[in-house]
Design an enzyme around this catalytic site. Structure first.
Site, PDB file in Angstrom:
ATOM      1  CE1 TYR A   1      -3.616  -2.412   5.610  1.00  0.00           C
ATOM      2  CE2 TYR A   1      -3.043  -0.101   5.255  1.00  0.00           C
ATOM      3  CZ  TYR A   1      -3.451  -1.331   4.761  1.00  0.00           C
ATOM      4  OH  TYR A   1      -3.680  -1.472   3.401  1.00  0.00           O
TER       5      TYR A   1
ATOM      6  CB  SER B   1      -0.856  -0.020   1.272  1.00  0.00           C
ATOM      7  OG  SER B   1      -1.448   1.235   1.510  1.00  0.00           O
TER       8      SER B   1
HETATM    9  N1  LIG Z   1      -8.777  -0.700  -0.942  1.00  0.00           N
HETATM   10  C1  LIG Z   1      -7.747   0.121  -0.814  1.00  0.00           C
HETATM   11  O1  LIG Z   1      -7.886   1.356  -0.838  1.00  0.00           O
HETATM   12  C2  LIG Z   1      -6.347  -0.437  -0.664  1.00  0.00           C
HETATM   13  C3  LIG Z   1      -5.274   0.452  -0.810  1.00  0.00           C
HETATM   14  C4  LIG Z   1      -3.992  -0.035  -0.681  1.00  0.00           C
HETATM   15  C5  LIG Z   1      -3.768  -1.366  -0.421  1.00  0.00           C
HETATM   16  N2  LIG Z   1      -4.814  -2.208  -0.280  1.00  0.00           N
HETATM   17  C6  LIG Z   1      -4.538  -3.617   0.008  1.00  0.00           C
HETATM   18  O2  LIG Z   1      -5.114  -4.419  -0.990  1.00  0.00           O
HETATM   19  C7  LIG Z   1      -5.420  -5.697  -0.457  1.00  0.00           C
HETATM   20  C8  LIG Z   1      -6.838  -6.080  -0.830  1.00  0.00           C
HETATM   21  O3  LIG Z   1      -7.729  -5.170  -0.226  1.00  0.00           O
HETATM   22  P1  LIG Z   1      -9.163  -4.828  -0.833  1.00  0.00           P
HETATM   23  O4  LIG Z   1      -9.258  -3.377  -0.925  1.00  0.00           O
HETATM   24  O5  LIG Z   1      -9.448  -5.643  -2.026  1.00  0.00           O
HETATM   25  O6  LIG Z   1     -10.073  -5.272   0.402  1.00  0.00           O
HETATM   26  P2  LIG Z   1     -11.301  -6.273   0.504  1.00  0.00           P
HETATM   27  O7  LIG Z   1     -12.267  -6.078  -0.594  1.00  0.00           O
HETATM   28  O8  LIG Z   1     -11.788  -6.129   1.902  1.00  0.00           O
HETATM   29  O9  LIG Z   1     -10.616  -7.719   0.317  1.00  0.00           O
HETATM   30  C9  LIG Z   1      -9.785  -8.255   1.293  1.00  0.00           C
HETATM   31  C10 LIG Z   1      -9.599  -9.722   1.016  1.00  0.00           C
HETATM   32  O10 LIG Z   1      -8.691 -10.252   1.990  1.00  0.00           O
HETATM   33  C11 LIG Z   1      -9.286 -11.405   2.567  1.00  0.00           C
HETATM   34  N3  LIG Z   1      -8.818 -11.629   3.917  1.00  0.00           N
HETATM   35  C12 LIG Z   1      -8.899 -10.786   4.989  1.00  0.00           C
HETATM   36  N4  LIG Z   1      -8.409 -11.377   6.078  1.00  0.00           N
HETATM   37  C13 LIG Z   1      -8.003 -12.617   5.692  1.00  0.00           C
HETATM   38  C14 LIG Z   1      -7.410 -13.712   6.360  1.00  0.00           C
HETATM   39  N5  LIG Z   1      -7.138 -13.670   7.680  1.00  0.00           N
HETATM   40  N6  LIG Z   1      -7.111 -14.820   5.647  1.00  0.00           N
HETATM   41  C15 LIG Z   1      -7.400 -14.907   4.327  1.00  0.00           C
HETATM   42  N7  LIG Z   1      -7.964 -13.902   3.644  1.00  0.00           N
HETATM   43  C16 LIG Z   1      -8.266 -12.780   4.320  1.00  0.00           C
HETATM   44  C17 LIG Z   1     -10.776 -11.126   2.524  1.00  0.00           C
HETATM   45  O11 LIG Z   1     -11.486 -12.335   2.652  1.00  0.00           O
HETATM   46  P3  LIG Z   1     -12.547 -12.534   3.839  1.00  0.00           P
HETATM   47  O12 LIG Z   1     -13.639 -11.540   3.609  1.00  0.00           O
HETATM   48  O13 LIG Z   1     -12.936 -13.953   3.703  1.00  0.00           O
HETATM   49  O14 LIG Z   1     -11.823 -12.244   5.136  1.00  0.00           O
HETATM   50  C18 LIG Z   1     -10.900 -10.513   1.142  1.00  0.00           C
HETATM   51  O15 LIG Z   1     -10.943 -11.524   0.162  1.00  0.00           O
HETATM   52  C19 LIG Z   1      -5.183  -5.587   1.054  1.00  0.00           C
HETATM   53  O16 LIG Z   1      -3.937  -6.176   1.370  1.00  0.00           O
HETATM   54  C20 LIG Z   1      -5.125  -4.097   1.308  1.00  0.00           C
HETATM   55  O17 LIG Z   1      -4.305  -3.784   2.403  1.00  0.00           O
HETATM   56  C21 LIG Z   1      -6.113  -1.785  -0.399  1.00  0.00           C
END
Ligand SMILES: NC(=O)c1ccc[n+]([C@@H]2O[C@H](COP(=O)([O-])OP(=O)(O)OC[C@H]3O[C@@H](n4cnc5c(N)ncnc54)[C@H](OP(=O)(O)O)[C@@H]3O)[C@@H](O)[C@H]2O)c1
Length: 267
Positions: A149, A136
């Site tokens: 985080y 991130s």
């Molecule tokens: N959205 C943003 O603005 C943003 C910005 C920068 C970086 N990121 C990074 O991008 C990645 C994906 O985020 P996203 O935005 O797509 O969020 P999201 O839609 O909430 O997806 C998160 C995913 O991670 C899974 N997950 C969470 N805890 C887990 C665990 N203990 N074991 C296995 N799977 C787990 C969730 O599955 P479950 O629901 O089954 O837990 C879900 O599939 C993350 O690493 C986040 O830090 C996001």
């Protein structure tokens, strides 16, 4: 190619799965909520039947060992391992319980460490493979609140930086991808829903741009990708001279933390 995506049941991971399936690749989704994962798999199967899923909480070492064993025996070694599972809370460090802090580090950092460690022997034996670490912008500069985080994502950056040289002799490529804000269920956590609107959170990056950025990084063998690219230049500028930029940034970050504290007091 076979692509394994942790956190593949929603958001960035699910959209990346869509993009790879559209291209004709095989995809294995990994996430911890079984029903949500199966629903995502069934939806993606309409694009291509070459999608499977394995339930695993990446913060649980034994569960990761089990997932690695079942993936290796069922599908073989992934050509691309995408460490994407993650979550955040909009709370300052002292507001998080020790358990919450450990879970933040356990999922966002140690989850990736465990998956990489699990699949590496097979990748090293093949002398091939790609490891994509979705960190991130919070791994490249401070973003408040949620120091745990930020620390986990900085850990992902450090791991990627070092691992890419450790693995160079095995032709295993490491790719570090740092997205800015993307509208996903990441922000569904109650602490994000309760926070006041802020001008800097209005700008979001389309999810397809992140998926394309990850695929391009793998295709071109690129190590470092910030999405959007303009944000990458802003971060480079800040990290080039933090003492200058942190006058303004420090003011903004302290203000955000004050808001998070007063929000917690009101609830
Ligand atoms: N959205 C943003 O603005 C943003 C910005 C920068 C970086 N990121 C990074 O991008 C990645 C994906 O985020 P996203 O935005 O797509 O969020 P999201 O839609 O909430 O997806 C998160 C995913 O991670 C899974 N997950 C969470 N805890 C887990 C665990 N203990 N074991 C296995 N799977 C787990 C969730 O599955 P479950 O629901 O089954 O837990 C879900 O599939 C993350 O690493 C986040 O830090 C996001």
């Amino acid at each position: 190619m076979m692509i394994l995506i942790t956190g593949g049941s929603s958001g960035i991971g699910k959209d990346l799965a869509r993009a790879y399936l559209t291209r004709g690749d095989r995809v294995v989704l990994v996430a911890d909520n079984k029903e949500k994962l199966e629903t995502a798999r069934a939806g993606l199967a309409r694009i291509s039947p070459r999608v499977d899923c394995v339930v695993c909480d990446v913060s649980d070492a034994a569960a990761v060992r089990g997932m690695v064993a079942s993936v290796l025996s069922g599908y073989g070694c992934p050509d691309v391992l995408v460490n994407n599972a993650g979550f955040a809370v909009y709370r300052s460090f002292e507001q998080s319980s020790p358990e919450e802090i450990e879970r933040l580090i356990g999922v966002n950092f140690l989850g990736a460490v465990r998956c990489i460690h699990g699949f590496l022997p097979a990748m090293m034996a093949r002398r091939a493979g790609h490891i994509v670490n979705v960190a991130s912008v919070a791994g490249l500069m401070p973003i408040t609140p949620c120091a745990a985080y930020g620390a986990a994502k900085h850990g992902m950056v450090g791991l990627s930086e070092t691992l890419r040289f450790e693995l160079r002799d095995f032709d295993i490529k490491v790719h570090l991808v740092c997205p800015g804000r993307v509208e996903t269920s990441f922000f569904d956590h109650e602490t994000f829903r309760r926070r006041p609107r802020r001008p800097e959170t209005e700008k979001t990056t389309p999810i397809e741009k992140v998926s394309q950025g990850i695929m391009d990084a793998v295709e071109k063998g690129r190590f470092f990708t910030v999405i959007p690219r303009t944000l990458g230049w802003a971060i480079r500028l800040r990290n080039w001279c933090p003492s200058l930029f942190d006058v303004w940034l420090g003011w903004l970050l302290a203000k955000r933390t004050r808001e998070a504290r007063s929000m917690a007091e009101k609830s």
